[in-house]
Design a protein around this motif. Structure first.
Motif, PDB file in Angstrom:
ATOM      1  N   GLY A   1       0.803  -1.217   0.000  1.00  0.00           N
ATOM      2  CA  GLY A   1       0.000   0.000   0.000  1.00  0.00           C
ATOM      3  C   GLY A   1       0.830   1.258   0.000  1.00  0.00           C
ATOM      4  O   GLY A   1       2.057   1.225   0.121  1.00  0.00           O
ATOM      5  N   ARG A   2       0.114   2.364  -0.145  1.00  0.00           N
ATOM      6  CA  ARG A   2       0.717   3.694  -0.121  1.00  0.00           C
ATOM      7  C   ARG A   2      -0.145   4.563   0.775  1.00  0.00           C
ATOM      8  O   ARG A   2      -1.364   4.509   0.710  1.00  0.00           O
ATOM      9  CB  ARG A   2       0.771   4.312  -1.511  1.00  0.00           C
ATOM     10  N   SER A   3       0.496   5.349   1.564  1.00  0.00           N
ATOM     11  CA  SER A   3      -0.182   6.305   2.427  1.00  0.00           C
ATOM     12  C   SER A   3       0.261   7.697   2.016  1.00  0.00           C
ATOM     13  O   SER A   3       1.444   7.928   1.761  1.00  0.00           O
ATOM     14  CB  SER A   3       0.206   6.056   3.886  1.00  0.00           C
ATOM     15  N   THR A   4      -0.695   8.602   1.920  1.00  0.00           N
ATOM     16  CA  THR A   4      -0.344   9.975   1.573  1.00  0.00           C
ATOM     17  C   THR A   4      -0.709  10.889   2.736  1.00  0.00           C
ATOM     18  O   THR A   4      -1.739  10.707   3.386  1.00  0.00           O
ATOM     19  CB  THR A   4      -1.081  10.459   0.308  1.00  0.00           C
ATOM     20  N   ALA A   5       0.143  11.811   2.983  1.00  0.00           N
ATOM     21  CA  ALA A   5      -0.090  12.790   4.038  1.00  0.00           C
ATOM     22  C   ALA A   5       0.063  14.176   3.425  1.00  0.00           C
ATOM     23  O   ALA A   5       0.871  14.376   2.520  1.00  0.00           O
ATOM     24  CB  ALA A   5       0.918  12.608   5.165  1.00  0.00           C
ATOM     25  N   PRO A   6      -0.714  15.128   3.898  1.00  0.00           N
ATOM     26  CA  PRO A   6      -0.586  16.477   3.340  1.00  0.00           C
ATOM     27  C   PRO A   6       0.785  17.055   3.666  1.00  0.00           C
ATOM     28  O   PRO A   6       1.392  16.724   4.673  1.00  0.00           O
ATOM     29  CB  PRO A   6      -1.700  17.257   4.037  1.00  0.00           C
ATOM     30  N   GLU A   7       1.259  17.880   2.774  1.00  0.00           N
ATOM     31  CA  GLU A   7       2.526  18.569   3.018  1.00  0.00           C
ATOM     32  C   GLU A   7       2.349  19.495   4.223  1.00  0.00           C
ATOM     33  O   GLU A   7       1.308  20.139   4.370  1.00  0.00           O
ATOM     34  CB  GLU A   7       2.928  19.397   1.793  1.00  0.00           C
ATOM     35  N   PRO A   8       3.351  19.552   5.074  1.00  0.00           N
ATOM     36  CA  PRO A   8       3.230  20.459   6.205  1.00  0.00           C
ATOM     37  C   PRO A   8       3.179  21.907   5.729  1.00  0.00           C
ATOM     38  O   PRO A   8       3.829  22.272   4.750  1.00  0.00           O
ATOM     39  CB  PRO A   8       4.491  20.190   7.031  1.00  0.00           C
ATOM     40  N   GLU A   9       2.405  22.688   6.407  1.00  0.00           N
ATOM     41  CA  GLU A   9       2.295  24.094   6.039  1.00  0.00           C
ATOM     42  C   GLU A   9       3.501  24.852   6.602  1.00  0.00           C
ATOM     43  O   GLU A   9       3.791  24.787   7.802  1.00  0.00           O
ATOM     44  CB  GLU A   9       1.008  24.690   6.603  1.00  0.00           C
ATOM     45  N   VAL A  10       4.224  25.511   5.725  1.00  0.00           N
ATOM     46  CA  VAL A  10       5.395  26.267   6.137  1.00  0.00           C
ATOM     47  C   VAL A  10       4.950  27.696   6.449  1.00  0.00           C
ATOM     48  O   VAL A  10       4.335  28.360   5.601  1.00  0.00           O
ATOM     49  CB  VAL A  10       6.472  26.261   5.022  1.00  0.00           C
ATOM     50  N   PRO A  11       5.240  28.161   7.652  1.00  0.00           N
ATOM     51  CA  PRO A  11       4.812  29.517   7.982  1.00  0.00           C
ATOM     52  C   PRO A  11       5.564  30.562   7.155  1.00  0.00           C
ATOM     53  O   PRO A  11       6.696  30.347   6.721  1.00  0.00           O
ATOM     54  CB  PRO A  11       5.144  29.651   9.464  1.00  0.00           C
ATOM     55  N   ARG A  12       4.916  31.663   6.953  1.00  0.00           N
ATOM     56  CA  ARG A  12       5.558  32.758   6.212  1.00  0.00           C
ATOM     57  C   ARG A  12       6.659  33.360   7.079  1.00  0.00           C
ATOM     58  O   ARG A  12       6.546  33.409   8.299  1.00  0.00           O
ATOM     59  CB  ARG A  12       4.519  33.810   5.893  1.00  0.00           C
ATOM     60  N   PRO A  13       7.716  33.825   6.450  1.00  0.00           N
ATOM     61  CA  PRO A  13       8.795  34.425   7.225  1.00  0.00           C
ATOM     62  C   PRO A  13       8.326  35.711   7.901  1.00  0.00           C
ATOM     63  O   PRO A  13       7.471  36.425   7.377  1.00  0.00           O
ATOM     64  CB  PRO A  13       9.890  34.706   6.202  1.00  0.00           C
ATOM     65  N   ARG A  14       8.887  35.959   9.047  1.00  0.00           N
ATOM     66  CA  ARG A  14       8.556  37.178   9.752  1.00  0.00           C
ATOM     67  C   ARG A  14       9.261  38.348   9.110  1.00  0.00           C
ATOM     68  O   ARG A  14      10.400  38.277   8.706  1.00  0.00           O
ATOM     69  CB  ARG A  14       9.002  37.077  11.216  1.00  0.00           C
TER      70      ARG A  14
END
Length: 132
Positions: free
Chosen positions: A116-129
């Motif tokens: 099987g294959r499992s997919t996970a959403p890409e982590p959300e990268v916060p915008r730079p300050r």
């Protein structure tokens, strides 16, 4: 999305949770897949009830079966595929089932291998300050 390859043990665990019953697509000897409701056992084998209609048993017994079970949600999911051999249910197959189950006739698919294959959403990268 990131994809991860799943082992046979992980595939069985996913297919059994949270419920042991799963809708599946099954193709017998390479024919067009048909939807079935399967009871997933601890070893990965599938029990498919046919109620009192023996046509599934006649069509499937002794044939190679390709099975696909999937769980998809909005944030990711998994897909498990396997190959096995179908045979009619025996009294021993029915022994541990609740009496309310309609396993008058049916098949057991002895799964040789599941992948099987499992997919996970890409982590959300916060915008730079931004500097003050």
């Amino acid at each position: 999305m990131r994809a991860t390859t799943l082992s046979h043990t992980e595939c069985v665990r996913l297919a059994r949770s949270p419920d042991r019953y799963r809708p599946a697509l099954a193709s017998f000897d390479g024919a067009e897949p048909i939807p079935l409701l399967c009871l997933v056992l601890g070893d990965g084998d599938l029990l498919v009830p046919a109620g009192q209609d023996p046509s599934l048993v006649r069509m499937a017994a002794g044939r190679t079966v390709s099975v696909t079970v999937a769980d998809r949600d909005t944030g990711g999911g998994w897909v498990v595929t396997g190959v096995g051999l179908a045979r009619p249910l025996t009294p021993a197959d029915r022994a541990g089932l609740p009496v309310t189950e309609d396993f008058g006739t049916g098949i057991r698919i002895a799964m040789a291998r599941m992948t099987g294959r499992s997919t996970a959403p890409e982590p959300e990268v916060p915008r730079p300050r931004l500097p003050d």
